[in-house]
Enzyme design. Sequence first.
Site, PDB file in Angstrom:
ATOM      1  CG  ASP A  12      35.338  -2.392 -15.993  1.00  0.00           C
ATOM      2  OD1 ASP A  12      36.012  -2.887 -15.072  1.00  0.00           O
ATOM      3  OD2 ASP A  12      35.589  -2.597 -17.195  1.00  0.00           O
ATOM      4  CD1 TRP A  17      39.644   6.443 -10.266  1.00  0.00           C
ATOM      5  CD2 TRP A  17      39.941   5.493  -8.254  1.00  0.00           C
ATOM      6  NE1 TRP A  17      39.455   7.420  -9.313  1.00  0.00           N
ATOM      7  CE2 TRP A  17      39.627   6.853  -8.069  1.00  0.00           C
ATOM      8  CE3 TRP A  17      40.162   4.688  -7.139  1.00  0.00           C
ATOM      9  CZ2 TRP A  17      39.539   7.429  -6.799  1.00  0.00           C
ATOM     10  CZ3 TRP A  17      40.072   5.265  -5.873  1.00  0.00           C
ATOM     11  CH2 TRP A  17      39.764   6.624  -5.716  1.00  0.00           C
ATOM     12  NE  ARG A  25      42.316  -5.788  -8.862  1.00  0.00           N
ATOM     13  CZ  ARG A  25      41.908  -5.354 -10.044  1.00  0.00           C
ATOM     14  NH1 ARG A  25      42.725  -4.682 -10.819  1.00  0.00           N
ATOM     15  NH2 ARG A  25      40.694  -5.617 -10.466  1.00  0.00           N
ATOM     16  CG  HIS A  29      37.022  -3.463  -5.422  1.00  0.00           C
ATOM     17  ND1 HIS A  29      36.601  -3.299  -6.720  1.00  0.00           N
ATOM     18  CD2 HIS A  29      37.928  -4.477  -5.464  1.00  0.00           C
ATOM     19  CE1 HIS A  29      37.221  -4.169  -7.502  1.00  0.00           C
ATOM     20  NE2 HIS A  29      38.037  -4.892  -6.767  1.00  0.00           N
ATOM     21  CG  LEU A 123      15.770   3.439  -7.547  1.00  0.00           C
ATOM     22  CD1 LEU A 123      15.680   3.744  -9.046  1.00  0.00           C
ATOM     23  CD2 LEU A 123      17.016   4.122  -6.974  1.00  0.00           C
TER      24      LEU A 123
HETATM   25  C1  FPP Z   1      35.118  -3.711 -11.621  1.00  0.00           C
HETATM   26  O1  FPP Z   1      36.312  -3.027 -11.440  1.00  0.00           O
HETATM   27  C2  FPP Z   1      34.438  -3.824 -10.394  1.00  0.00           C
HETATM   28  C3  FPP Z   1      34.189  -4.969  -9.698  1.00  0.00           C
HETATM   29  C4  FPP Z   1      34.603  -6.317 -10.085  1.00  0.00           C
HETATM   30  C5  FPP Z   1      33.487  -4.897  -8.444  1.00  0.00           C
HETATM   31  C6  FPP Z   1      32.434  -3.827  -8.408  1.00  0.00           C
HETATM   32  C7  FPP Z   1      32.243  -3.498  -7.031  1.00  0.00           C
HETATM   33  C8  FPP Z   1      31.933  -2.287  -6.563  1.00  0.00           C
HETATM   34  C9  FPP Z   1      31.645  -1.090  -7.357  1.00  0.00           C
HETATM   35  C10 FPP Z   1      31.898  -2.060  -5.136  1.00  0.00           C
HETATM   36  C11 FPP Z   1      31.001  -2.921  -4.398  1.00  0.00           C
HETATM   37  C12 FPP Z   1      29.626  -2.946  -4.855  1.00  0.00           C
HETATM   38  C13 FPP Z   1      28.665  -3.326  -4.044  1.00  0.00           C
HETATM   39  C14 FPP Z   1      27.299  -3.609  -4.552  1.00  0.00           C
HETATM   40  C15 FPP Z   1      28.915  -3.461  -2.618  1.00  0.00           C
HETATM   41  P1  FPP Z   1      37.613  -3.820 -11.764  1.00  0.00           P
HETATM   42  O2  FPP Z   1      38.180  -4.354 -10.503  1.00  0.00           O
HETATM   43  O3  FPP Z   1      37.299  -4.859 -12.800  1.00  0.00           O
HETATM   44  O4  FPP Z   1      38.523  -2.722 -12.345  1.00  0.00           O
HETATM   45  P2  FPP Z   1      39.670  -2.949 -13.402  1.00  0.00           P
HETATM   46  O5  FPP Z   1      38.998  -3.357 -14.682  1.00  0.00           O
HETATM   47  O6  FPP Z   1      40.286  -1.604 -13.466  1.00  0.00           O
HETATM   48  O7  FPP Z   1      40.571  -3.992 -12.868  1.00  0.00           O
END
Ligand code: FPP
Length: 234
Positions: A12, A17, A25, A29, A123
């Site tokens: 999260d 960030w 955003r 990611h 793993l």
């Molecule tokens: C949460 O941050 C993250 C996500 C919804 C996506 C997670 C994806 C990744 C870590 C990258 C891709 C992963 C793979 C497996 C390719 P958020 O956007 O909810 O952050 P916020 O709460 O600050 O808005």
Amino acid sequence: MKVPNHIAIILDGNGRWAKAKGMPRGYGHIKGCANLETICDDIKDLGVKYLTVYAFSTENWKRSREEVEGLMKLFRSYLKKCMKSAEKNHMRVKIIGDPSAFAPDIQDKIRQLEEFSKDYDELYFQIALNYGSRDEITRGMRRMAQDAAEGKLIPAQITEETIEGYLDTAGVPDPDLLIRTSGELRISNFLLWQIAYAELIFTPVAWPDFDEEQLNACIDEFSMRDRRYGGVKA
Ligand code: FPP
């Protein structure tokens, strides 16, 4: 130090960030995705046997079209790259969740990655994509009810193990440690059945900044807790 057998992570904070850096955003990611590769290596080196990450929830489709499209692009490149990580780390990769909502080429990449990595056993890496725990339980219970209707299962003989066998995580031991980054104190529909006895750690650090040092701090904290249930190697 007690190393958890199975670590689950809610990735999260990518969006916040990026925003804090004045970036879109999607940049968060991309950095979060790169960090996942690094943490996977670190976790393997620590001798953890199972890692499950929450990368895309059944709720995440509600994000803006631009953000969802960016994530799909990222999944495409990540699923391809992940074959190399699987080979390097002797890592078996399994997608949990319902892949049927993804574009056919993403579904193909998922199948290819799972097939390519199926014999690795150092793993076991589960990536939750279009995953929601209630959805997982609902899909599993539908199949269980169908089997009962067909006489393959006697309702009075259903045990917790029977139910586990119908979950996406069938055959995988429950997480010993669940980490959520970025300060939210919620489980958000992740592995509700499986985390019954997991230790929970919520860190304020955003996922792109969660590094080896943070990981070790979480494992140290896990080590100090007195666990009554759940298996962990000493
Ligand atoms: C949460 O941050 C993250 C996500 C919804 C996506 C997670 C994806 C990744 C870590 C990258 C891709 C992963 C793979 C497996 C390719 P958020 O956007 O909810 O952050 P916020 O709460 O600050 O808005």
